[in-house]
Scaffold this motif. Structure first.
Motif, PDB file in Angstrom:
ATOM      1  N   PHE A 120       0.812  -1.221   0.000  1.00  0.00           N
ATOM      2  CA  PHE A 120       0.000   0.000   0.000  1.00  0.00           C
ATOM      3  C   PHE A 120       0.847   1.274   0.000  1.00  0.00           C
ATOM      4  N   SER A 121       2.174   1.133   0.178  1.00  0.00           N
ATOM      5  CA  SER A 121       3.042   2.314   0.130  1.00  0.00           C
ATOM      6  C   SER A 121       3.545   2.621  -1.274  1.00  0.00           C
ATOM      7  N   ILE A 122       3.645   1.605  -2.125  1.00  0.00           N
ATOM      8  CA  ILE A 122       4.159   1.814  -3.485  1.00  0.00           C
ATOM      9  C   ILE A 122       3.331   2.844  -4.260  1.00  0.00           C
ATOM     10  N   PRO A 123       1.998   2.761  -4.287  1.00  0.00           N
ATOM     11  CA  PRO A 123       1.225   3.773  -5.018  1.00  0.00           C
ATOM     12  C   PRO A 123       1.450   5.193  -4.511  1.00  0.00           C
ATOM     13  N   ILE A 124       1.691   5.337  -3.195  1.00  0.00           N
ATOM     14  CA  ILE A 124       1.947   6.665  -2.622  1.00  0.00           C
ATOM     15  C   ILE A 124       3.250   7.227  -3.177  1.00  0.00           C
ATOM     16  N   VAL A 125       4.288   6.381  -3.232  1.00  0.00           N
ATOM     17  CA  VAL A 125       5.582   6.820  -3.760  1.00  0.00           C
ATOM     18  C   VAL A 125       5.456   7.193  -5.235  1.00  0.00           C
ATOM     19  N   VAL A 126       4.733   6.391  -5.994  1.00  0.00           N
ATOM     20  CA  VAL A 126       4.547   6.690  -7.423  1.00  0.00           C
ATOM     21  C   VAL A 126       3.891   8.057  -7.604  1.00  0.00           C
ATOM     22  N   LEU A 127       2.866   8.346  -6.803  1.00  0.00           N
ATOM     23  CA  LEU A 127       2.166   9.627  -6.916  1.00  0.00           C
ATOM     24  C   LEU A 127       3.041  10.805  -6.488  1.00  0.00           C
ATOM     25  N   MET A 128       4.020  10.560  -5.631  1.00  0.00           N
ATOM     26  CA  MET A 128       4.929  11.621  -5.207  1.00  0.00           C
ATOM     27  C   MET A 128       6.033  11.877  -6.236  1.00  0.00           C
ATOM     28  N   VAL A 129       6.477  10.820  -6.902  1.00  0.00           N
ATOM     29  CA  VAL A 129       7.607  10.921  -7.817  1.00  0.00           C
ATOM     30  C   VAL A 129       7.175  11.323  -9.225  1.00  0.00           C
ATOM     31  N   LEU A 130       6.040  10.813  -9.676  1.00  0.00           N
ATOM     32  CA  LEU A 130       5.611  11.018 -11.065  1.00  0.00           C
ATOM     33  C   LEU A 130       5.460  12.493 -11.447  1.00  0.00           C
ATOM     34  N   PRO A 131       4.876  13.345 -10.583  1.00  0.00           N
ATOM     35  CA  PRO A 131       4.792  14.771 -10.955  1.00  0.00           C
ATOM     36  C   PRO A 131       6.146  15.414 -11.207  1.00  0.00           C
ATOM     37  N   LYS A 132       7.165  15.038 -10.429  1.00  0.00           N
ATOM     38  CA  LYS A 132       8.507  15.584 -10.659  1.00  0.00           C
ATOM     39  C   LYS A 132       9.063  15.115 -11.998  1.00  0.00           C
ATOM     40  N   LEU A 133       8.782  13.879 -12.383  1.00  0.00           N
ATOM     41  CA  LEU A 133       9.230  13.382 -13.687  1.00  0.00           C
ATOM     42  C   LEU A 133       8.532  14.113 -14.821  1.00  0.00           C
ATOM     43  N   GLN A 134       7.233  14.350 -14.652  1.00  0.00           N
ATOM     44  CA  GLN A 134       6.482  15.047 -15.697  1.00  0.00           C
ATOM     45  C   GLN A 134       6.878  16.519 -15.794  1.00  0.00           C
ATOM     46  N   GLU A 135       7.353  17.064 -14.673  1.00  0.00           N
ATOM     47  CA  GLU A 135       7.802  18.458 -14.645  1.00  0.00           C
ATOM     48  C   GLU A 135       9.162  18.630 -15.319  1.00  0.00           C
TER      49      GLU A 135
END
Length: 267
Positions: A141-156
């Motif tokens: 249940f922690s993996i989706p949280i990390v993905v949501l935190m990291v993905l915006p920085k990648l898209q930025e």
């Protein structure tokens, strides 16, 4: 320019924060009560904290909780960063949205459903409930949280940075380790600390997958509270609140330190 809040908005904000923090400070205040109850404050004492630190079983549970939280946060951060990199490289928007939707299932689903699902899964797989079942659940249940935190920085991140690195002869490994990862470091830290706090605070999922002989603080506090009022719970809650506050402060300073400084000439 930022608009100033109206007096009514400020008052509403104060009321909301009061409702949120008043019960916490009420617990902390009575953790120093020598009277042994939460009605009449007799005198200041640290006896409940001394009793707490002399409880060997509780100290083992604290250690279990910290080990689970740190391990699950570390492993889920590694997997989450890899997952975010893979999702970013998807060319099909439909495939990307599908993966993101599946990623968000564990976040929007009720904890009771998630806990029951993990319990059924571990029972069918023959995994004994205890340390490993709790660890695997917390990672999941922690993996989706990390993905949501990291993905915006990648898209930025601008694609020109990667193109420039490749033009200079950087390999794919160098691009990832020397360009992408340093850029998304704030997102990685955010994901790690969010996963850490979620693991420390989780009760519902942990309650389902905890076996005999193993427990975490959230489950133990629930068990103690059912037995009646004890100021040991207050002392333990106070220490947890201070620990969480320290984590938030550390995370704030790390993110401030990793913020990119402004470049260019001001006009």
């Amino acid at each position: 320019m930022r608009e100033n809040l109206s007096p009514g908005s400020k008052l509403l904000l104060v009321v909301i924060f009061f409702i949120l923090y008043a019960p916490i400070f009420y617990l902390i205040f009575y953790s120093f009560n020598s009277g042994g109850n939460m009605i009449n404050f007799e005198s200041f004492t640290l006896d409940w904290y001394r009793e707490l630190f002399h409880d060997t079983r509780l100290l083992i549970i604290v250690l279990n909780t910290l080990v689970i939280a740190l391990l699950s946060a570390l492993i889920s951060t590694i997997i989450g960063v890899i997952g975010a990199l893979v999702i970013r490289d998807f060319r099909s928007r439909q495939a990307k949205n599908t993966i993101l939707s599946l990623n968000n299932v564990l976040i929007v689903s009720p904890d009771v459903i998630i806990g029951a699902s993990f319990l059924i899964l571990f029972t069918m797989a023959g995994i004994k409930l205890g340390f490993y079942s709790v660890l695997l659940s917390h990672i999941a249940f922690s993996i989706p949280i990390v993905v949501l935190m990291v993905l915006p920085k990648l898209q930025e991140m601008s694609p020109t940075l990667i193109d420039a690195a490749r033009d200079l002869g950087a390999s794919r490994f160098d691009v990832v380790t020397k360009v992408i990862l340093p850029y998304i470091t704030p997102g990685i830290f955010a994901g790690f600390f969010m996963a850490l706090t979620y693991s420390l605070d989780d009760f519902a999922v942990t309650f389902f997958v905890t076996g005999n002989g193993f427990s975490t603080l959230s489950v133990e506090i629930y068990s103690l509270a059912r037995q009646g009022i004890s100021l040991n719970i207050n002392a333990l809650s106070a220490l947890l609140f201070v620990f969480t506050l320290v984590l938030v402060i550390v995370y704030y300073f790390i993110t401030q330190r990793n913020k990119p400084s402004g470049m260019g000439v001001k006009r």
